[in-house]
Scaffold this active site. Structure first.
Site, PDB file in Angstrom:
ATOM      1  CE1 TYR A 134     -57.093   8.812 -26.603  1.00 34.88           C
ATOM      2  CE2 TYR A 134     -56.911   8.454 -24.253  1.00 34.88           C
ATOM      3  CZ  TYR A 134     -57.546   8.209 -25.451  1.00 34.88           C
ATOM      4  OH  TYR A 134     -58.642   7.382 -25.492  1.00 34.88           O
ATOM      5  CE  LYS A 184     -56.703  -2.679 -37.637  1.00 34.52           C
ATOM      6  NZ  LYS A 184     -57.299  -4.022 -37.817  1.00 34.52           N
ATOM      7  CG  ASP A 217     -58.839  -5.827 -35.412  1.00 32.66           C
ATOM      8  OD1 ASP A 217     -57.708  -6.174 -34.997  1.00 32.66           O
ATOM      9  OD2 ASP A 217     -59.092  -5.734 -36.637  1.00 32.66           O
ATOM     10  CG  ASP A 241     -59.283   5.305 -22.664  1.00 28.80           C
ATOM     11  OD1 ASP A 241     -59.722   4.933 -21.558  1.00 28.80           O
ATOM     12  OD2 ASP A 241     -59.727   6.291 -23.279  1.00 28.80           O
ATOM     13  CG  ASP A 245     -63.995   1.792 -20.162  1.00 35.34           C
ATOM     14  OD1 ASP A 245     -63.077   2.256 -19.450  1.00 35.34           O
ATOM     15  OD2 ASP A 245     -65.134   2.310 -20.237  1.00 35.34           O
TER      16      ASP A 245
HETATM   17  C1  IPM Z   1     -59.438   6.806 -18.220  1.00 29.15           C
HETATM   18  C2  IPM Z   1     -60.376   7.854 -18.691  1.00 29.15           C
HETATM   19  C3  IPM Z   1     -59.581   9.049 -19.159  1.00 29.15           C
HETATM   20  C4  IPM Z   1     -58.575   8.593 -20.176  1.00 29.15           C
HETATM   21  C5  IPM Z   1     -60.448  10.148 -19.757  1.00 29.15           C
HETATM   22  C6  IPM Z   1     -61.493  10.582 -18.785  1.00 29.15           C
HETATM   23  C7  IPM Z   1     -59.637  11.274 -20.300  1.00 29.15           C
HETATM   24  O1  IPM Z   1     -61.204   7.361 -19.677  1.00 29.15           O
HETATM   25  O2  IPM Z   1     -58.668   7.062 -17.287  1.00 29.15           O
HETATM   26  O3  IPM Z   1     -59.447   5.707 -18.780  1.00 29.15           O
HETATM   27  O4  IPM Z   1     -58.930   8.227 -21.263  1.00 29.15           O
HETATM   28  O5  IPM Z   1     -57.401   8.584 -19.861  1.00 29.15           O
HETATM   29 MN    MN Z   2     -60.966   5.261 -20.055  1.00 27.76          MN
END
Ligand code: IPM
Ligand code: MN
Length: 347
Positions: A134, A184, A217, A241, A245
């Protein structure tokens, strides 16, 4: 008594709902422990529509003087593309203030049943937050033409990789002594092999920490099949990231996923924000789960050195969830959950 100067950026959608809840709880936690002053900045997609930018040109400099930043959520894709809103507010703050450690705890709170058949788990995910995939390095040429090219380059610096891993080792040392480094390196033979090398170099300095290397993975599978075997997990920006989630999902949902963007050397303020987004579909309806946002307040207190208050907030969250408050979507309103946490704090 110490007074903390806090910058609030409620942002968009339920960011506003949960920031209100979080600051109410902060007020109850402060009691005779500390004082705080808040300054609210209206920076959001609405602000963008009016001003043509997510925050003023000197926005970052305005924030620099605060002790901490609390952010609700950013994004309203119906009116402003996410690529614009996030690169105009959240991501520049993380980078400008060197908030390189994104800390996301994943465990089941008292009373919360995640989707897994498990006795429990306690994972601390540490995501590199300023570079990697990123970094924002790249470009597009021949836009819209047949020969269009888009390039987005991951940037891994020795300084950046070393500091996030070192942070992870320190956390592991203070916890159960296990560190899993996620890469990876079987497929990405430059950046990820480099990351593995730095991990091995640092491991020599931390003989008390047991290190394992996993590919992203396999890690995704492990977080579902055997999350109880994990302690501290360190990963790059993109991998962290995604994994966080997944971490949110196994802990019962995004409504429970707290997050802290930490500048460990304290040369600039750190920023605290729940993992969830702005959830336009439920914005303003008083049904967003504020627990992730309140847990992020506990992280902020911890960072500010208010360990007692942090523990009290986390304890109050679990007193509420232990009684079944807020443990499933639709069960309680934002206000009910907030009130239950405050009642537990004041009890
Ligand atoms: C998070 C979010 C952000 C990220 C996005 C919204 C840019 O998904 O904080 O995990 O990936 O950093
Ligand atoms: Mn995120």
């Amino acid at each position: 008594m110490k007074t903390y100067n806090l910058a609030l950026i409620p942002g968009d959608g339920i960011g506003v709902d949960v920031t209100d809840a979080a600051i109410e709880v902060l007020g109850a936690a402060a009691k005779d422990r500390f004082a705080f002053k808040t300054t609210t900045f209206p920076w959001s997609c609405e602000y963008y529509l009016e001003h043509g930018s997510m925050m003023p040109d000197d926005g970052v400099e305005t924030l620099r003087g605060f002790d901490a930043i609390y952010l609700g959520a950013v994004g309203w894709p119906e009116t402003v593309p996410d690529s614009v809103s996030l690169h105009g507010l959240l991501l520049p703050i993380r980078k400008a203030f060197n908030q390189y450690a994104n800390i996301r705890p994943h465990r089941l709170l008292a009373g919360v049943e995640g989707p897994l058949k498990t006795e429990g788990f306690d994972i601390l995910c540490i995501r590199e937050n300023t570079e990697g995939e990123y970094s924002g390095a790249g470009g597009r040429v021949h836009q819209g033409k047949d020969n269009e090219v888009a390039v987005e380059t991951s940037v891994f610096t020795r300084a950046g990789v070393e500091r996030i891993l070192r942070f992870g080792f320190e956390q592991a040392r203070a916890r159960r002594g296990l560190l899993t480094s996620v890469t990876k390196s079987n497929a990405q033979k430059y950046s990820m092999v480099f990351w593995d090398e730095v991990t091995r170099e640092l491991a020599a300095e931390y003989p008390d920490v047991t290190v394992s290397h996993m590919h992203i993975d396999a890690m995704a599978a492990k977080m579902v099949m055997a999350p109880q075997d994990l302690d501290v997990v360190v990963a790059s920006n993109l991998f962290g990231d995604i994994l966080t989630d997944l971490g949110a999902a196994i802990q019962g949902g995004l409504g429970f996923a707290a997050s802290a963007n930490i500048n460990p050397d304290r040369s600039a303020p750190s920023m605290f924000e729940p993992v969830h987004g702005s959830a336009p579909d439920i914005a303003g309806k008083n049904i967003a789960n504020p627990i992730a946002a309140i847990w992020s307040v506990a992280q902020m207190l911890e960072h500010l050195g208010e360990a007692d208050a942090a523990a009290a907030v986390l304890g109050a969250i679990e007193t509420a969830t232990g009684k079944g408050i807020g443990i499933r979507p639709g069960l309680n309103t934002t206000q009910e959950i907030t009130a239950a946490v405050i009642a537990a704090l004041e009890a």
